[in-house]
Design a protein around this motif. Structure first.
Motif, PDB file in Angstrom:
ATOM      1  N   ILE A 376       0.901  -1.191  -0.042  1.00 43.84           N
ATOM      2  CA  ILE A 376      -0.055   0.048  -0.029  1.00 43.84           C
ATOM      3  C   ILE A 376       0.956   1.427   0.045  1.00 43.84           C
ATOM      4  O   ILE A 376       1.650   1.484   0.986  1.00 43.84           O
ATOM      5  CB  ILE A 376      -1.003  -0.073   1.255  1.00 43.84           C
ATOM      6  N   HIS A 377       1.012   1.925  -1.170  1.00 48.28           N
ATOM      7  CA  HIS A 377       1.788   2.938  -1.289  1.00 48.28           C
ATOM      8  C   HIS A 377       1.549   4.047  -1.205  1.00 48.28           C
ATOM      9  O   HIS A 377       1.347   5.117  -2.089  1.00 48.28           O
ATOM     10  CB  HIS A 377       2.633   2.683  -2.672  1.00 48.28           C
ATOM     11  N   ASN A 378       0.708   4.665  -0.094  1.00 51.01           N
ATOM     12  CA  ASN A 378      -0.043   5.739   0.122  1.00 51.01           C
ATOM     13  C   ASN A 378       0.429   6.585   1.422  1.00 51.01           C
ATOM     14  O   ASN A 378       0.171   5.834   2.390  1.00 51.01           O
ATOM     15  CB  ASN A 378      -1.696   5.550  -0.006  1.00 51.01           C
ATOM     16  N   PHE A 379       0.718   7.812   1.116  1.00 49.17           N
ATOM     17  CA  PHE A 379       1.539   8.439   2.461  1.00 49.17           C
ATOM     18  C   PHE A 379       0.288   8.663   3.313  1.00 49.17           C
ATOM     19  O   PHE A 379       0.114   8.502   4.577  1.00 49.17           O
ATOM     20  CB  PHE A 379       2.328   9.472   2.088  1.00 49.17           C
ATOM     21  N   TRP A 380      -0.868   9.233   2.775  1.00 42.79           N
ATOM     22  CA  TRP A 380      -1.985  10.215   3.776  1.00 42.79           C
ATOM     23  C   TRP A 380      -2.997   9.195   4.112  1.00 42.79           C
ATOM     24  O   TRP A 380      -3.372   9.288   5.295  1.00 42.79           O
ATOM     25  CB  TRP A 380      -2.492  11.181   2.942  1.00 42.79           C
ATOM     26  N   ILE A 381      -3.145   8.167   3.378  1.00 44.57           N
ATOM     27  CA  ILE A 381      -4.242   7.147   4.062  1.00 44.57           C
ATOM     28  C   ILE A 381      -3.469   6.034   4.896  1.00 44.57           C
ATOM     29  O   ILE A 381      -4.030   5.504   5.586  1.00 44.57           O
ATOM     30  CB  ILE A 381      -4.761   6.383   2.628  1.00 44.57           C
ATOM     31  N   GLY A 382      -2.145   5.710   4.249  1.00 47.96           N
ATOM     32  CA  GLY A 382      -1.690   4.604   5.080  1.00 47.96           C
ATOM     33  C   GLY A 382      -0.399   5.116   6.077  1.00 47.96           C
ATOM     34  O   GLY A 382      -0.670   4.839   7.410  1.00 47.96           O
ATOM     35  N   VAL A 383       0.576   5.660   5.727  1.00 50.45           N
ATOM     36  CA  VAL A 383       1.555   5.898   6.717  1.00 50.45           C
ATOM     37  C   VAL A 383       1.224   7.002   7.566  1.00 50.45           C
ATOM     38  O   VAL A 383       1.555   7.042   8.590  1.00 50.45           O
ATOM     39  CB  VAL A 383       2.900   6.425   5.754  1.00 50.45           C
ATOM     40  N   PHE A 384       0.712   8.108   7.000  1.00 50.92           N
ATOM     41  CA  PHE A 384       0.357   9.249   8.101  1.00 50.92           C
ATOM     42  C   PHE A 384      -0.364   8.975   9.267  1.00 50.92           C
ATOM     43  O   PHE A 384       0.184   9.239  10.508  1.00 50.92           O
ATOM     44  CB  PHE A 384      -0.205  10.372   7.169  1.00 50.92           C
ATOM     45  N   PRO A 385      -1.385   8.151   9.224  1.00 51.51           N
ATOM     46  CA  PRO A 385      -2.334   7.794  10.480  1.00 51.51           C
ATOM     47  C   PRO A 385      -1.499   6.892  11.175  1.00 51.51           C
ATOM     48  O   PRO A 385      -1.436   7.122  12.489  1.00 51.51           O
ATOM     49  CB  PRO A 385      -3.606   7.052   9.737  1.00 51.51           C
TER      50      PRO A 385
END
Length: 521
Positions: A376-385
């Protein structure tokens, strides 16, 4: 890395005994505060922005993964080994004199870093920068404490902490935007910005602040510091060389030499009349346990904050501007919650906040491992939370861990305890960057298998233009697997940190909280 006031992932040990009065007239105190804030900003900006700039540095200088590790670790090595000597220098020569000397050395090394022609030069200048930081970092908070009387000290330290949290949070954001806007070569400006900030700080200290008298003629344990540099340097080199070229032929001898030197360091410190580290404090179970928890937790934190930006920028192809927000929830939540959490910890004892916070951080890192594993290569939906969850966990830990360290020892030893804990956290980060880079490189090569050597760059290196889609997909899968392994290991270490805290740290209400409750009862 823990003291009464903490910012981001760092903290500053108070040195010496605080005077009843102050050396600084009221009209000049604001200059002390401004200078301390500016000097602290130097280290915080460098530390947080460097993680975002590492991919750009590797592209611009052609640095390998091992060289990138040492660009970080050269600084961490000299800083962690010399920070207790730096604190003693403030007591021996006067805080203003030593603080200015540390800032001057730091900005001179920063300018040299900005002009570094190759990775080897940058690594050498970063080591010198760490020496300057070892003198500068203890001085920033200590000179505030010495300049302000007790009734004003808390407010001044609060202003310093808030400003430091702001620079820690916004530094990577602004740095990321600059890197995205101006290209890879602009990383040199990250080091060059230290020059004007440092010069303003030095001017204020020399022109506006009177010199303070030395507190005591403490000896500087330079022999112990040299042994610490050699021991931890050899350990870090051995761990790093596993991921370097040459198939790690020097890793075994280097790690063995580091272990021997570490034993020599311990024997040397035990025989000194005024050692750099008072090893007798580790006989106190609560103090030793809090430091074990510190090592595991900051090992995990440092590894993720170093390798996650590398994965997202060089691996996933995200922009530095986007990834620059990675430190924001950590800094913001620690700044907002440390005060209330500290009061809560005083009422119930530090054991539960430290253990529960470590578990929350473990969940965040486990989430990062799954995110990378699932691709899952998504910063705002995956990493940031998940970074926000990690920030919440660290906010639960930071203030109670400081309290646990310093309430575990006698009042006369709180400065030494704080300094030791600071050094332990930095050593944890040093070993983490070295060891987890080796793990990442090993997993990366293993996943690539026969595709390795087909023009695919190493872990954390951006792909070359025109890389075949099949090879790029293999590179991306290997990058995800490598970071997933790092995040999984660090999640387990955070769990061990929670166990260490739960089994050793006090779960009793602290005396001052009990007294306050009685007054209101």
């Amino acid at each position: 890395m823990h003291t009464p006031t903490k910012v981001g992932t760092g903290a500053v040990p108070l040195t010496g005994s605080l005077p009843a009065d102050t050396f600084c007239p009221q009209a000049q105190r604001r200059f002390v505060l401004i200078a301390a804030i500016l000097a602290s900003a130097l280290g915080f900006i460098d530390g947080s922005v460097l993680a975002i700039a590492t991919p750009a540095i590797r592209v611009d200088l052609g640095a390998s993964l091992a060289e990138a590790q040492w660009i970080s670790n050269a600084y961490a090595l000299t800083l962690s080994a010399l920070i207790l000597v730096g604190g003693a220098a403030g007591d021996r020569f006067g805080l203003r004199h030593s603080f200015v000397a540390g800032i001057v050395l730091f900005i001179a090394a920063s300018l040299a870093c900005a002009l570094a022609p190759n990775p080897a030069g940058l690594i050498a200048f970063r080591a010198i920068q760490g020496v300057g930081a070892a003198i500068m970092v203890p001085g920033s908070l200590a000179i505030i404490a010495k300049a302000y009387p007790k009734k004003e000290r808390g407010r001044a330290i609060g202003i310093w902490a808030a400003a430091s949290a702001l620079t820690t949070a916004l530094g990577p954001v602004l740095g990321g935007f600059v890197l995205s806007a101006f290209g890879d070569g602009i990383w040199r400006a990250i080091f060059a910005i230290n020059l004007p900030l440092g010069l303003i700080s030095v001017y204020l200290l020399l022109a506006k602040v009177p010199a303070d008298a030395p507190v005591e003629k403490r000896s500087l344990d330079l022999g112990g510091a040299a042994l610490a540099i050699l021991a931890f340097g050899a350990l870090a080199y051995g761990l790093t060389s596993i991921s370097g070229d040459g198939e790690g032929l020097m890793s075994g001898p280097s790690i063995a030499a580091g272990a021997v030197l570490l034993v020599v360091f311990i024997v040397f410190e035990r025989r000194r009349r005024e050692p750099m580290i008072d090893l007798s404090l580790f006989r106190i179970g609560a103090f030793a346990g809090a430091n074990v928890a510190t090592f595991f937790l900051y090992f995990a934190l440092s590894a993720n904050l170093f390798y996650l930006p590398m994965l997202m920028i060089a691996g996933w192809g995200l922009s530095a501007a986007e990834v620059g927000f990675i430190f924001l929830p950590l800094s913001a939540l620690i700044a907002v919650l440390s005060g209330p959490v500290g009061q809560w910890s005083d009422r119930i004892g530090p054991r539960f906040p430290i253990a529960s916070g470590s578990l929350v951080v473990a969940l965040a890192f486990a989430g990062l491992a799954l995110l990378a594993y699932w691709g899952i290569h998504n910063f705002w939906i995956g990493v940031f939370p998940l970074m926000a969850l990690m920030g919440l966990g660290m906010a639960l830990v930071v203030s109670p861990l400081s309290t646990a360290v310093m309430t575990a020892v006698e009042d006369k030893d709180t400065g030494a305890a704080s300094g030791i804990n600071n050094a332990v956290s930095r050593i944890g980060g040093l070993i983490a960057v070295a060891a987890m880079g080796s793990l990442a490189a090993w997993v990366y090569a293993g996943v690539l298998g026969t595709a390795a050597g087909s023009g695919i760059p190493g872990f954390g290196e951006p792909p070359p233009a025109g890389l075949a889609p099949g090879l790029d997909a293999a590179r991306l899968a290997a990058s995800d697997a490598a970071f997933a392994a790092v995040a999984a290991v660090t999640a387990v270490l955070c769990l061990l940190s929670a166990i260490a805290a739960w089994t050793t740290v006090s779960g009793e209400r602290l005396p001052w909280a009990r007294d306050t409750a009685n007054q209101h009862g």
